[in-house]
Design an enzyme around this catalytic site. Sequence first.
Site, PDB file in Angstrom:
ATOM      1  N   TYR A 144      10.656 146.486  71.284  1.00  0.00           N
ATOM      2  CA  TYR A 144      10.062 146.498  72.472  1.00  0.00           C
ATOM      3  C   TYR A 144       8.364 147.037  71.960  1.00  0.00           C
ATOM      4  CZ  TYR A 144       8.384 147.575  77.205  1.00  0.00           C
ATOM      5  OH  TYR A 144       7.826 147.685  78.386  1.00  0.00           O
ATOM      6  N   ASP A 239       4.114 148.500  64.973  1.00  0.00           N
ATOM      7  CA  ASP A 239       3.998 149.101  66.205  1.00  0.00           C
ATOM      8  C   ASP A 239       4.275 150.660  66.174  1.00  0.00           C
ATOM      9  OD1 ASP A 239       4.557 150.286  68.803  1.00  0.00           O
ATOM     10  OD2 ASP A 239       5.542 148.660  69.620  1.00  0.00           O
ATOM     11  N   LYS A 267       1.542 156.896  73.455  1.00  0.00           N
ATOM     12  CA  LYS A 267       2.017 158.082  73.414  1.00  0.00           C
ATOM     13  C   LYS A 267       1.334 159.290  73.004  1.00  0.00           C
ATOM     14  CE  LYS A 267       6.266 155.257  73.776  1.00  0.00           C
ATOM     15  NZ  LYS A 267       6.557 155.446  75.250  1.00  0.00           N
TER      16      LYS A 267
HETATM   17  N1  HOZ Z   1       8.684 152.623  75.354  1.00  0.00           N
HETATM   18  C1  HOZ Z   1       9.126 153.417  76.576  1.00  0.00           C
HETATM   19  C2  HOZ Z   1      10.564 153.504  76.762  1.00  0.00           C
HETATM   20  N2  HOZ Z   1      11.135 153.094  75.690  1.00  0.00           N
HETATM   21  C3  HOZ Z   1       8.240 152.707  77.682  1.00  0.00           C
HETATM   22  C4  HOZ Z   1       8.688 153.747  78.900  1.00  0.00           C
HETATM   23  C5  HOZ Z   1       8.437 152.781  80.150  1.00  0.00           C
HETATM   24  O1  HOZ Z   1       8.610 151.415  80.008  1.00  0.00           O
HETATM   25  O2  HOZ Z   1       8.140 153.468  81.204  1.00  0.00           O
END
Ligand code: HOZ
Length: 428
Positions: A144, A239, A267
């Site tokens: 992701y 990433d 983050k």
């Molecule tokens: N990468 C985060 C969760 N795997 C994103 C958090 C979100 O989408 O709020």
Amino acid sequence: MIYKRSSALFSAAQKVIPGGVNSPVRAFKAVGGDPIFVKEAKGAYLYDEDGNRLIDYINSWGPMILGHAHPAVVDAVIDKAKKGTSFGMPTEIETQIAALAVSMVPNIDKIRFVNSGTEACMSAVRLARGYTGKDKIIKFAGCYHGHSDSFLIQAGSGAVTFGSPNSPGVTQGTAQDTLLARYNDIAQVESIINSNKDEIACIIIEPVAGNMGCIPPTKSFLKGLRALCDIHNILLVFDEVMTGFRLAKGGAQELLGVDADIVTFGKVIGGGLPVGAFAAREEIMNHLAPLGPVYQAGTLSGNPLAMAAGLAMLTELNENPNIFKSLADKTEYLHKGIAKALKSHDVTNTINRVGSMISVHFAKDAVVDFDTAANGNNDTFKKFFHGMLDNGIYIAPSAFETWFITDALTYEDLDETIAAVYKVAGDL
Ligand code: HOZ
């Protein structure tokens, strides 16, 4: 535990916010029940609106590596806020955090700040396309990279949790430029490259996957990607939104000894404020406007409050490099304790761990890619999630997420967590 007030707040939220949440991963749809509303947090603990104290293993999905409301970060933000919150003009602190980040991370000369990991990855891909003059990208199933169009193709995290790994709204034209590969399968990547000769701008990857639960790369996989990129004139984009400033000062590049061409951050780099960034060698970064033709911009990019939080966070990490070892030690301790507790009740599981990222997959076989992650038993996960919650332990409400360990966790907190697993394991 009682969640009366949280449930009432959730009912009110659903009337004016789609699904009652501003990011789908916060909803409890995959595990059942209502999400918990947070009142405040300090160190390793969340305090919810019903007065419950929870040991937090989400940590805002990664940023709170020092724990919640860390004094250095909070003081820096308060100080800055008193001097104005946004100017849309350059400020000195942007150069200070840029210089520090560039000094900590290998292979980057320049960095540009944006407002989220999504923006960072989206911009990195545009830069890769502009730099190479090629259109296609390779991404991996279950990875992701935020919610921009090019990445919502077999995406992990909330996209898979809520059943839209290929989201409606992404056009066919966009989707066809994203080529999909299996994580840890170098032969498949090579074959995709061979079928799309001279068309691929970049390969984007989470060097340690964290959005299908935690999945480490095999030793040869990232090195294989690096070699293929070198041969075929493709940029390798790491990433590091989750791994950056978490696995080591220099992130996964440093920990795993593989060089990337472009690195994205989010983050930890923002200390809990909305910050993302992307960085690369000078020759690549100089393709960005105003120096070069690749356009990328933002009114709130480099926002003084966000930069103050980020600078305070990176300074703490830079001045205390032992923190990464200490985090990894705590994570290993937790891993061993959880494994023992689950074994005591013969619960089938595979625990993956890299540095301070860890996931319990309720799967029999090794979890090495999206398919093996998806083989995990979701009913067991649901019971585990709610059992842990009842015992005051908050983990992500989805099997396709990673737990993030914070420096604020004590060994007593870890023992309390392991004791909870012993209690819960009997009912799994
Ligand atoms: N990468 C985060 C969760 N795997 C994103 C958090 C979100 O989408 O709020």
